[in-house]
Design a protein around this motif. Structure first.
Motif, mmCIF file in Angstrom:
data_model
loop_
_atom_site.group_PDB
_atom_site.id
_atom_site.type_symbol
_atom_site.label_atom_id
_atom_site.label_comp_id
_atom_site.label_asym_id
_atom_site.label_seq_id
_atom_site.Cartn_x
_atom_site.Cartn_y
_atom_site.Cartn_z
ATOM 1 N N HIS B 17 0.808 -1.216 0.000
ATOM 2 C CA HIS B 17 0.000 0.000 0.000
ATOM 3 C C HIS B 17 0.843 1.269 0.000
ATOM 4 O O HIS B 17 0.315 2.367 0.050
ATOM 5 N N TYR B 18 2.167 1.128 -0.033
ATOM 6 C CA TYR B 18 3.015 2.309 0.132
ATOM 7 C C TYR B 18 2.863 3.292 -1.031
ATOM 8 O O TYR B 18 2.561 2.908 -2.158
ATOM 9 N N CYS B 19 3.078 4.584 -0.742
ATOM 10 C CA CYS B 19 2.974 5.619 -1.780
ATOM 11 C C CYS B 19 4.041 5.372 -2.858
ATOM 12 O O CYS B 19 5.088 4.799 -2.572
ATOM 13 N N PRO B 20 3.780 5.863 -4.043
ATOM 14 C CA PRO B 20 4.783 5.717 -5.109
ATOM 15 C C PRO B 20 6.110 6.349 -4.673
ATOM 16 O O PRO B 20 6.123 7.444 -4.112
ATOM 17 N N GLY B 21 7.188 5.623 -4.871
ATOM 18 C CA GLY B 21 8.502 6.176 -4.565
ATOM 19 C C GLY B 21 8.917 6.031 -3.114
ATOM 20 O O GLY B 21 10.044 6.364 -2.748
ATOM 21 N N SER B 53 4.309 1.197 8.070
ATOM 22 C CA SER B 53 4.581 -0.231 7.871
ATOM 23 C C SER B 53 3.761 -1.114 8.812
ATOM 24 O O SER B 53 4.114 -2.265 9.062
ATOM 25 N N VAL B 54 2.657 -0.569 9.298
ATOM 26 C CA VAL B 54 1.786 -1.326 10.210
ATOM 27 C C VAL B 54 1.309 -2.629 9.571
ATOM 28 O O VAL B 54 1.035 -3.594 10.263
ATOM 29 N N LEU B 55 1.206 -2.631 8.222
ATOM 30 C CA LEU B 55 0.721 -3.841 7.550
ATOM 31 C C LEU B 55 1.854 -4.760 7.107
ATOM 32 O O LEU B 55 1.628 -5.679 6.312
ATOM 33 N N ALA B 56 3.060 -4.538 7.611
ATOM 34 C CA ALA B 56 4.201 -5.381 7.214
ATOM 35 C C ALA B 56 3.872 -6.855 7.412
ATOM 36 O O ALA B 56 4.379 -7.724 6.703
ATOM 37 N N GLY B 126 4.960 9.382 8.902
ATOM 38 C CA GLY B 126 4.302 9.196 7.615
ATOM 39 C C GLY B 126 2.808 8.960 7.777
ATOM 40 O O GLY B 126 1.969 9.728 7.307
ATOM 41 N N MET B 127 2.481 7.919 8.508
ATOM 42 C CA MET B 127 1.107 7.439 8.548
ATOM 43 C C MET B 127 0.097 8.478 9.016
ATOM 44 O O MET B 127 -1.018 8.556 8.505
#
Ligand SMILES: Cc1ncc(C[n+]2csc(CCOP(=O)(O)OP(=O)(O)O)c2C)c(N)n1
Ligand code: SF4
Lengths: 354, 248
Positions: B17-21, B53-56, B126-127
């Motif tokens: 789900h991370y943002c592009p880049g 990175s909660v969904l790692a 970030g989040m």
């Protein structure tokens, strides 16, 4: 087995080890220090691990990790420490992991004092952490019962996959009483634990221990499932003791140390010709509402007796449901109610002279 | 036809789900490759943080445990004490590790807990939408430092690796980044060394990875890599700060 004399806090430690507890994470706070001290001495002897954490917050999160990894694990603390543990407790409840948490309650709010109290009733039964969750809460009234309920606590935790609290107070934690370690065997069929994190070994899909549900519908489903579990606890786990309930004019409700004082008051009142009954909740959640069903006609009212400023009284009122008046007598701050104090309150409620 | 490059078994097929880049994805991949190459995927238990990175736990193909904000090192301690034979690691952002969880990371190092921490430093939260972190640079703007961070108000950015390297129980401490292919290779080497340190039972190991947050830095992915190189690396110098004696 012969009876031995043991201090309440140490008896908890001994009972936990007998119940198969292998891991203990804690942080010192009076009046429960004998528990971690006992565990530090005895757990290594049975191949277990005691670790003194850097804080209560860490201790409960170590419990969270250990429970997820499949360990039979316990922590203990007293009121301000339990307040700090609430973060971890709600995560453990949310992730549905078994563990036992002992609270040897002292007076509050804040740093309060170090004398016995029952002022964490709401924190224990209403949840001090966030969200809709419940703990099974046992409130033993003597050291023997504490020992017996610790075994029960571990088994119930495994059965329900839920944190279970054993709530005493500074008085039973510190007092010595003769106890007997009965043969330990569970009365429950304990489920296996296919969900633990111990490495996939390449043989199964990864296991995830988690309480996060970003989808609102999924989280609601999760909560509905949790509530069903709490409803099952209400159905099966509520426990109480009746004392002198044949023809009471008034019924007192008291738990733990307070119930022992109340029993003395009841015995003394009996000699004066006043017949008073006692309902002693052994579980605080679930509150034993069934105990309030078949109350003799003689009863004119109820009274909640607490070492707090009126916390259990809400549950008494819910159980009584408007059928009788509900009075209150309580002391706080570490002041222990006396039988005389209880007797005076009873007479006042009955409208008699002091 | 010979296969020259393929997806690591260490990652699931789940779309990230991370943002592009965003470089979180590269760092995930490095951790996953290392676990696969060391042949410990089946023994690994990871602890995911609170943060982007909660969904790692959805991406790494091993047993995972979600922790509350900052407490991953304590959770990992509980796991490792029950399962000393397993490979236990935490993956944490700078808000998670250097702010709310400072005590936990210091004490896990202090105890020499045999776990490995991957510390992703993107100098911002970030989040939650770009608030200031303890690692935010002086002058750097954040939603809670609208005029840019100042020393008088918030102190100097916290150099976590330098701090942890002073602790005896920390066996391996290295700062790396993933801003170029060469640095990605170096980062992977450090992550591998950190896990090897755990496997050898030498103590706590941590790799700080300087990372980007194009979304909250308000830059393109390419500009972000440039900003990291020009601003973060001078303040957070790359390199090894501590390794076990016999490896030196
Ligand atoms: C106890 C608690 N406080 C605050 C939050 C809100 N929160 C979620 S993520 C986050 C910041 C994470 O930042 P960082 O660790 O730097 O990770 P990033 O998102 O930058 O990868 C905060 C404050 C929370 N979930 N729990
Ligand atoms: S907000 Fe920042 S750290 Fe989070 S995924 Fe987006 S770019 Fe990455």
């Amino acid at each position: 087995m012969a009876k031995i004399l043991m201090k309440g806090n140490e008896a908890i430690g001994a009972a936990a080890i007998k119940a198969g507890c292998k891991y203990f994470f804690g942080y010192p706070i009076t009046p429960q220090n004998e528990i971690p001290e006992y565990m530090s001495k005895e757990l290594p002897k049975v191949g277990g691990v005691f670790l003194q954490a850097e804080s209560e917050v860490s201790a409960i999160n170590m419990v969270y990790g250990a429970a997820g990894a499949g360990g039979r694990v316990m922590t203990s603390s007293s009121s301000p420490g339990i307040a700090l543990k609430q973060e971890g407790i709600t995560y453990i409840a949310g992730a549905e992991l078994p563990c036992v948490i002992v609270n040897i309650v002292r007076g509050g709010p804040g740093l309060g004092g170090i004398q016995p109290a029952q002022s964490d009733y709401n924190q224990a039964t209403r949840g001090g952490g966030n969200g809709d969750y419940k703990l099974l809460v046992y409130a033993p009234a003597n050291v023997q019962e504490m020992v017996d309920l610790v075994q029960e606590a571990f088994d119930a935790a495994d059965y329900y996959r839920n944190p279970v609290m054993v709530m005493g107070d500074g008085m039973i934690g510190q007092m010595m009483e003769p106890i007997e370690f009965k043969e330990v065997k569970t009365r429950r069929e304990l489920p296996s634990k296919p969900w633990i994190t111990d490495g996939t070994k390449g043989n199964r899909k990864p296991n995830i221990i988690n309480s996060l549900f970003l989808d609102a519908g999924e989280l609601e489903d999760h909560n509905i499932r949790l509530q069903a579990k709490y409803a099952e606890m209400k159905e099966k786990e509520a426990r109480y003791e009746n004392y002198n309930m044949e023809n009471p004019e008034l019924v007192l409700v008291a738990y733990g140390t307070t119930s022992r004082i109340v029993k003395n008051a009841i015995d003394e009142l009996k000699e004066e010709g006043i017949n008073i009954g006692l309902i002693r909740p052994i579980t605080l959640f679930p509150f034993p509402e069934k105990a309030f069903e078949d109350i003799p006609e003689s009863c004119k009212g109820f009274m909640s007796v607490e070492m707090s400023m009126g916390q259990m009284i809400d549950d008494v009122k819910i159980a009584v449901n408007g059928r009788w008046p509900v009075g209150f007598f309580g002391r706080s701050g570490g002041v222990i109610p006396t039988p005389t104090g209880v007797k005076n309150a009873v007479k006042e409620m009955l409208g008699g002279a002091k | 036809m010979a296969v020259v490059f393929q997806k690591t078994k260490g990652l699931t097929d789940k779309e990230m789900h991370y943002c592009p880049g965003c470089t979180h994805g590269i760092i995930h991949r490095l951790v996953a490759e290392v676990l696969e190459e060391l042949d410990v995927l089946g023994d690994a238990i990871g602890v995911a943080p609170v943060g982007c990175s909660v969904l790692a736990y959805d991406y790494l193909n091993c047993d995972m445990h979600e922790a509350s904000h900052g407490r991953a090192p304590a959770v990992a301690t509980g796991i490792k004490r029950v399962r000393p034979e397993n490979v236990v690691f935490t993956y944490q952002g700078d808000g998670d590790l250097a702010s709310i969880g400072t005590a936990e990371i210091v004490h896990v190092a202090h105890r020499g807990e045999k776990i490995t921490t991957i510390f992703v430093n993107n100098a911002i939260y970030g989040m939650t939408g770009g608030q200031m972190a303890p690692t935010t640079l002086i002058g750097q703007k954040a939603t809670t430092a609208p005029l840019g961070r100042t020393v008088e108000h918030s102190g100097m950015p916290l150099k976590v690796s330098e701090m942890l390297a002073t602790i005896d129980g920390a066996a391996f401490v290295e700062r790396v980044t993933v801003d170029s292919p060469a640095n990605v290779r170096k980062a992977k080497k450090a992550i591998k060394a950190a896990f090897e340190c755990q496997l050898a039972g030498k103590g706590f190991s941590i790799v700080e990875v300087l990372s980007t947050c194009p979304t909250n830095w308000g830059m393109s992915p390419v500009e972000s890599l440039g900003w990291l190189k020009d601003n973060m690396i001078p303040y957070y110098p790359l390199g090894n700060l501590r390794r076990p004696e016999e490896d030196k």
